[in-house]
Design a protein around this motif. Structure first.
Motif, PDB file in Angstrom:
ATOM      1  N   SER A  19       0.822  -1.208   0.000  1.00  0.00           N
ATOM      2  CA  SER A  19       0.000   0.000   0.000  1.00  0.00           C
ATOM      3  C   SER A  19       0.855   1.256   0.000  1.00  0.00           C
ATOM      4  O   SER A  19       1.891   1.312   0.650  1.00  0.00           O
ATOM      5  CB  SER A  19      -0.897   0.013   1.235  1.00  0.00           C
ATOM      6  N   VAL A  20       0.384   2.256  -0.709  1.00  0.00           N
ATOM      7  CA  VAL A  20       1.090   3.524  -0.773  1.00  0.00           C
ATOM      8  C   VAL A  20       0.656   4.445   0.364  1.00  0.00           C
ATOM      9  O   VAL A  20       1.465   5.171   0.924  1.00  0.00           O
ATOM     10  CB  VAL A  20       0.853   4.203  -2.143  1.00  0.00           C
ATOM     11  N   ASP A  21      -0.627   4.404   0.719  1.00  0.00           N
ATOM     12  CA  ASP A  21      -1.131   5.258   1.787  1.00  0.00           C
ATOM     13  C   ASP A  21      -2.105   4.474   2.667  1.00  0.00           C
ATOM     14  O   ASP A  21      -2.403   3.309   2.403  1.00  0.00           O
ATOM     15  CB  ASP A  21      -1.793   6.515   1.219  1.00  0.00           C
ATOM     16  N   ARG A  22      -2.582   5.127   3.721  1.00  0.00           N
ATOM     17  CA  ARG A  22      -3.468   4.466   4.683  1.00  0.00           C
ATOM     18  C   ARG A  22      -4.790   4.048   4.053  1.00  0.00           C
ATOM     19  O   ARG A  22      -5.346   3.011   4.407  1.00  0.00           O
ATOM     20  CB  ARG A  22      -3.733   5.395   5.871  1.00  0.00           C
ATOM     21  N   GLU A  23      -5.297   4.822   3.124  1.00  0.00           N
ATOM     22  CA  GLU A  23      -6.577   4.491   2.489  1.00  0.00           C
ATOM     23  C   GLU A  23      -6.468   3.207   1.677  1.00  0.00           C
ATOM     24  O   GLU A  23      -7.374   2.359   1.707  1.00  0.00           O
ATOM     25  CB  GLU A  23      -7.044   5.654   1.610  1.00  0.00           C
ATOM     26  N   GLU A  24      -5.373   3.055   0.972  1.00  0.00           N
ATOM     27  CA  GLU A  24      -5.174   1.831   0.196  1.00  0.00           C
ATOM     28  C   GLU A  24      -5.007   0.623   1.129  1.00  0.00           C
ATOM     29  O   GLU A  24      -5.550  -0.458   0.857  1.00  0.00           O
ATOM     30  CB  GLU A  24      -3.958   1.973  -0.707  1.00  0.00           C
ATOM     31  N   ILE A  73       1.846   1.403   8.012  1.00  0.00           N
ATOM     32  CA  ILE A  73       1.328   0.835   6.770  1.00  0.00           C
ATOM     33  C   ILE A  73       2.053  -0.459   6.418  1.00  0.00           C
ATOM     34  O   ILE A  73       1.435  -1.418   5.953  1.00  0.00           O
ATOM     35  CB  ILE A  73       1.431   1.857   5.618  1.00  0.00           C
TER      36      ILE A  73
END
Length: 124
Positions: A19-24, A73
């Motif tokens: 994942s690149v960010d928390r949402e992903e 992450i």
């Protein structure tokens, strides 16, 4: 001073696992949860475990909530990868019934240790 700056640059440039960010990462966790949720009836049927589908889904929820405080992450991605491996092993029936039942072992009440408690519970 130069070494401190090098450490700062290294820490900032840590590559993500998936994942690149928390949402992903959140989407990956939700997809894993949904996949487990959908497979539970088949797992209960295939392994013939003495638990209902509702009990298994409650245990699934408990296992996911156990890690709800994880914020890194990379750690979230590793937990997702491990969860996907566990799901694949369960669906492909690479596990045995004992491996599945081990999830409930942690949440069982401890056995009594003193004489009176053993006597009252009917144990030797």
């Amino acid at each position: 001073m130069a070494s401190r700056e090098a450490v700062r640059r290294t820490v900032q440039s840590v590559r993500p696992i998936l994942s690149v960010d928390r949402e992903e990462a959140r989407k990956r966790v939700l997809n894993l949860y949904k996949a487990w949720y959908r497979q539970i009836p088949y797992i209960v049927m295939d392994y013939d475990i003495p638990k209902s589908v509702e009990q298994c889904r409650e245990k699934l929820r408990e296992e996911f909530l156990k890690h709800n405080n994880v914020t890194d992450i990379r750690v979230i991605d590793m937990l997702v990868i491990k969860g996907q491996m566990e799901l694949k092993e369960s669906v492909e029936i690479w596990k045995q019934k004992g491996h599945i039942m081990r999830y409930w072992k942690e949440s069982q009440e401890p056995k009594p240790t003193d004489f009176l408690s053993k006597f009252l519970s009917g144990q030797n």
